[in-house]
Design an enzyme around this catalytic site. Structure first.
Site, mmCIF file in Angstrom:
data_model
loop_
_atom_site.group_PDB
_atom_site.id
_atom_site.type_symbol
_atom_site.label_atom_id
_atom_site.label_comp_id
_atom_site.label_asym_id
_atom_site.label_seq_id
_atom_site.Cartn_x
_atom_site.Cartn_y
_atom_site.Cartn_z
ATOM 1 N N LYS A 38 0.830 -1.228 0.000
ATOM 2 C CA LYS A 38 0.000 0.000 0.000
ATOM 3 C C LYS A 38 0.852 1.262 0.000
ATOM 4 O O LYS A 38 0.577 2.199 -0.735
ATOM 5 C CB LYS A 38 -0.905 0.058 1.247
ATOM 6 C CG LYS A 38 -1.863 -1.094 1.386
ATOM 7 C CD LYS A 38 -2.721 -0.943 2.638
ATOM 8 C CE LYS A 38 -1.945 -1.030 3.944
ATOM 9 N NZ LYS A 38 -1.522 -2.367 4.328
ATOM 10 N N ARG A 56 11.899 -2.123 10.166
ATOM 11 C CA ARG A 56 10.922 -1.801 11.207
ATOM 12 C C ARG A 56 10.858 -2.917 12.250
ATOM 13 O O ARG A 56 10.935 -4.087 11.907
ATOM 14 C CB ARG A 56 9.538 -1.627 10.575
ATOM 15 C CG ARG A 56 9.340 -0.249 9.987
ATOM 16 C CD ARG A 56 8.104 -0.139 9.150
ATOM 17 N NE ARG A 56 6.931 -0.830 9.670
ATOM 18 C CZ ARG A 56 5.731 -0.813 9.080
ATOM 19 N NH1 ARG A 56 5.573 -0.116 7.960
ATOM 20 N NH2 ARG A 56 4.709 -1.455 9.595
ATOM 21 N N ARG A 83 -9.087 0.805 9.330
ATOM 22 C CA ARG A 83 -8.668 -0.572 9.549
ATOM 23 C C ARG A 83 -9.701 -1.352 10.354
ATOM 24 O O ARG A 83 -9.514 -2.542 10.592
ATOM 25 C CB ARG A 83 -7.371 -0.554 10.351
ATOM 26 C CG ARG A 83 -6.153 -1.056 9.615
ATOM 27 C CD ARG A 83 -5.021 -0.887 10.572
ATOM 28 N NE ARG A 83 -3.834 -1.560 10.245
ATOM 29 C CZ ARG A 83 -2.824 -1.041 9.559
ATOM 30 N NH1 ARG A 83 -2.928 0.160 9.045
ATOM 31 N NH2 ARG A 83 -1.735 -1.720 9.380
ATOM 32 N N ARG A 95 0.300 -9.503 13.004
ATOM 33 C CA ARG A 95 -0.311 -8.469 12.150
ATOM 34 C C ARG A 95 -1.224 -9.092 11.096
ATOM 35 O O ARG A 95 -2.290 -8.561 10.807
ATOM 36 C CB ARG A 95 0.789 -7.631 11.476
ATOM 37 C CG ARG A 95 1.457 -6.669 12.450
ATOM 38 C CD ARG A 95 2.782 -6.178 11.934
ATOM 39 N NE ARG A 95 2.684 -5.397 10.711
ATOM 40 C CZ ARG A 95 3.698 -5.215 9.874
ATOM 41 N NH1 ARG A 95 4.875 -5.773 10.108
ATOM 42 N NH2 ARG A 95 3.547 -4.474 8.817
ATOM 43 N N ARG A 147 11.788 -5.966 3.726
ATOM 44 C CA ARG A 147 11.498 -4.528 3.594
ATOM 45 C C ARG A 147 12.477 -3.667 4.405
ATOM 46 O O ARG A 147 12.818 -3.987 5.526
ATOM 47 C CB ARG A 147 10.077 -4.270 4.076
ATOM 48 C CG ARG A 147 9.753 -2.784 4.192
ATOM 49 C CD ARG A 147 8.306 -2.523 4.179
ATOM 50 N NE ARG A 147 7.648 -2.861 5.430
ATOM 51 C CZ ARG A 147 6.337 -2.667 5.631
ATOM 52 N NH1 ARG A 147 5.592 -2.173 4.664
ATOM 53 N NH2 ARG A 147 5.793 -2.978 6.775
HETATM 54 P P1 ADP Z 1 1.202 -2.318 7.782
HETATM 55 O O1 ADP Z 1 -0.004 -1.963 6.971
HETATM 56 O O2 ADP Z 1 2.308 -2.824 6.926
HETATM 57 O O3 ADP Z 1 0.897 -3.186 8.970
HETATM 58 P P2 ADP Z 1 1.377 0.400 8.887
HETATM 59 O O4 ADP Z 1 2.583 1.229 8.780
HETATM 60 O O5 ADP Z 1 0.165 0.818 8.136
HETATM 61 O O6 ADP Z 1 1.846 -1.052 8.451
HETATM 62 O O7 ADP Z 1 0.953 0.244 10.431
HETATM 63 C C1 ADP Z 1 1.874 -0.122 11.428
HETATM 64 C C2 ADP Z 1 1.166 -0.248 12.763
HETATM 65 O O8 ADP Z 1 0.587 1.022 13.132
HETATM 66 C C3 ADP Z 1 0.006 -1.227 12.826
HETATM 67 O O9 ADP Z 1 0.427 -2.555 13.071
HETATM 68 C C4 ADP Z 1 -0.817 -0.652 13.986
HETATM 69 O O10 ADP Z 1 -0.256 -0.977 15.234
HETATM 70 C C5 ADP Z 1 -0.656 0.842 13.786
HETATM 71 N N1 ADP Z 1 -1.732 1.407 12.936
HETATM 72 C C6 ADP Z 1 -1.568 2.036 11.742
HETATM 73 N N2 ADP Z 1 -2.749 2.437 11.239
HETATM 74 C C7 ADP Z 1 -3.690 2.046 12.126
HETATM 75 C C8 ADP Z 1 -5.112 2.143 12.180
HETATM 76 N N3 ADP Z 1 -5.812 2.733 11.195
HETATM 77 N N4 ADP Z 1 -5.743 1.603 13.249
HETATM 78 C C9 ADP Z 1 -5.075 1.023 14.242
HETATM 79 N N5 ADP Z 1 -3.738 0.891 14.268
HETATM 80 C C10 ADP Z 1 -3.040 1.379 13.220
#
Ligand code: ADP
Length: 220
Positions: A16, A161, A89, A172, A128
């Site tokens: 994404k 990360r 999410r 996740r 990554r």
């Molecule tokens: P990915 O989609 O690869 O898991 P992100 O960078 O989008 O990585 O998100 C990393 C972390 O940040 C998630 O595992 C969560 O803990 C938190 N996070 C990000 N966006 C949200 C969201 N919309 N709601 C809840 N937690 C979030």
């Protein structure tokens, strides 16, 4: 040309963030990533940052109320539109987004659901690397930087990360299935769902994404 208002979703590792950056440069639309916003807050080392890092490092979702508050603060009235990456999410977040957009009299053009098999996702996440400076994303095999460990764009240091470790990745992926996958149905019912195959290289996926965006624009 009008604004482009998009939601991007899909399992962790589906690409994404990479695709959001490609859409941003092609259409000049701001990229809003809740994950990047949270990582910035963690870097600042505040109490909020410490609380966020606890959820993130365990692969769990940050509670809805916190996410929605941060998002609301960061969604400026931008007439160029937005690419939301990693938000919503959960169903509650999707409903909150709808309320925010209704208040601004803005409607979504599409909710793009990126799809790829789980083996592709785990392989992408383990390789990554991200730039500490400009946050550009690389992959040690599929998209290596010209010089190992150094960002091509800004010369910043690349890092892995904490939540890309295998054990956290498994959590996740499970959280995605349990909490986010239901958004597929939510956006299908609103007639906004566009599924895109994201198992190939980013350029191939981007071609499909452009078709989605351009067909939505032509329909307007
Ligand atoms: P990915 O989609 O690869 O898991 P992100 O960078 O989008 O990585 O998100 C990393 C972390 O940040 C998630 O595992 C969560 O803990 C938190 N996070 C990000 N966006 C949200 C969201 N919309 N709601 C809840 N937690 C979030």
């Amino acid at each position: 040309m009008g604004a482009v208002n998009l939601v991007l979703f899909g399992a962790p590792g589906v690409g994404k963030g990479t695709l959001a950056e490609m859409i941003k440069s092609e259409y000049g639309v701001p990229h809003i990533s809740t994950g990047d916003m949270f990582r910035e807050l963690v870097k600042e080392g505040t109490e909020v940052g410490r609380m966020l890092s606890k959820y993130m490092n365990e692969g769990k979702l940050v509670p809805d109320d916190i996410v929605i508050g941060v998002l609301r603060d960061n969604m400026k009235d931008d007439e160029k539109g937005f690419i939301l990456d990693g938000f919503p999410r959960t169903r509650k977040q999707a409903e909150a987004l709808q309320t925010i957009l209704d208040g601004k009299r803005i409607s979504l053009d599409a909710a793009i659901n990126f799809e790829a098999p789980v083996e592709v996702l785990t392989e992408r996440l383990s390789g990554r690397r991200q730039c500490r400076g400009c946050r550009a994303i690389y992959h040690i095999k599929n998209m290596p930087p010209k010089e190992p460990g150094i960002c091509d764009i800004c010369g910043g240091a690349l890092y892995q990360r904490d939540d890309d470790r295998r054990d956290v990745v498994m959590v996740r992926l499970k959280v995605y299935e349990e909490e986010t996958a239901e958004l597929i149905d939510y956006y299908r019912r609103k007639d906004l769902l566009k599924s895109v195959d994201a198992s190939n290289d980013p350029e191939t996926t981007f071609k499909e994404v452009k078709e989605v965006i351009n067909s939505q624009r032509n329909a307007q």
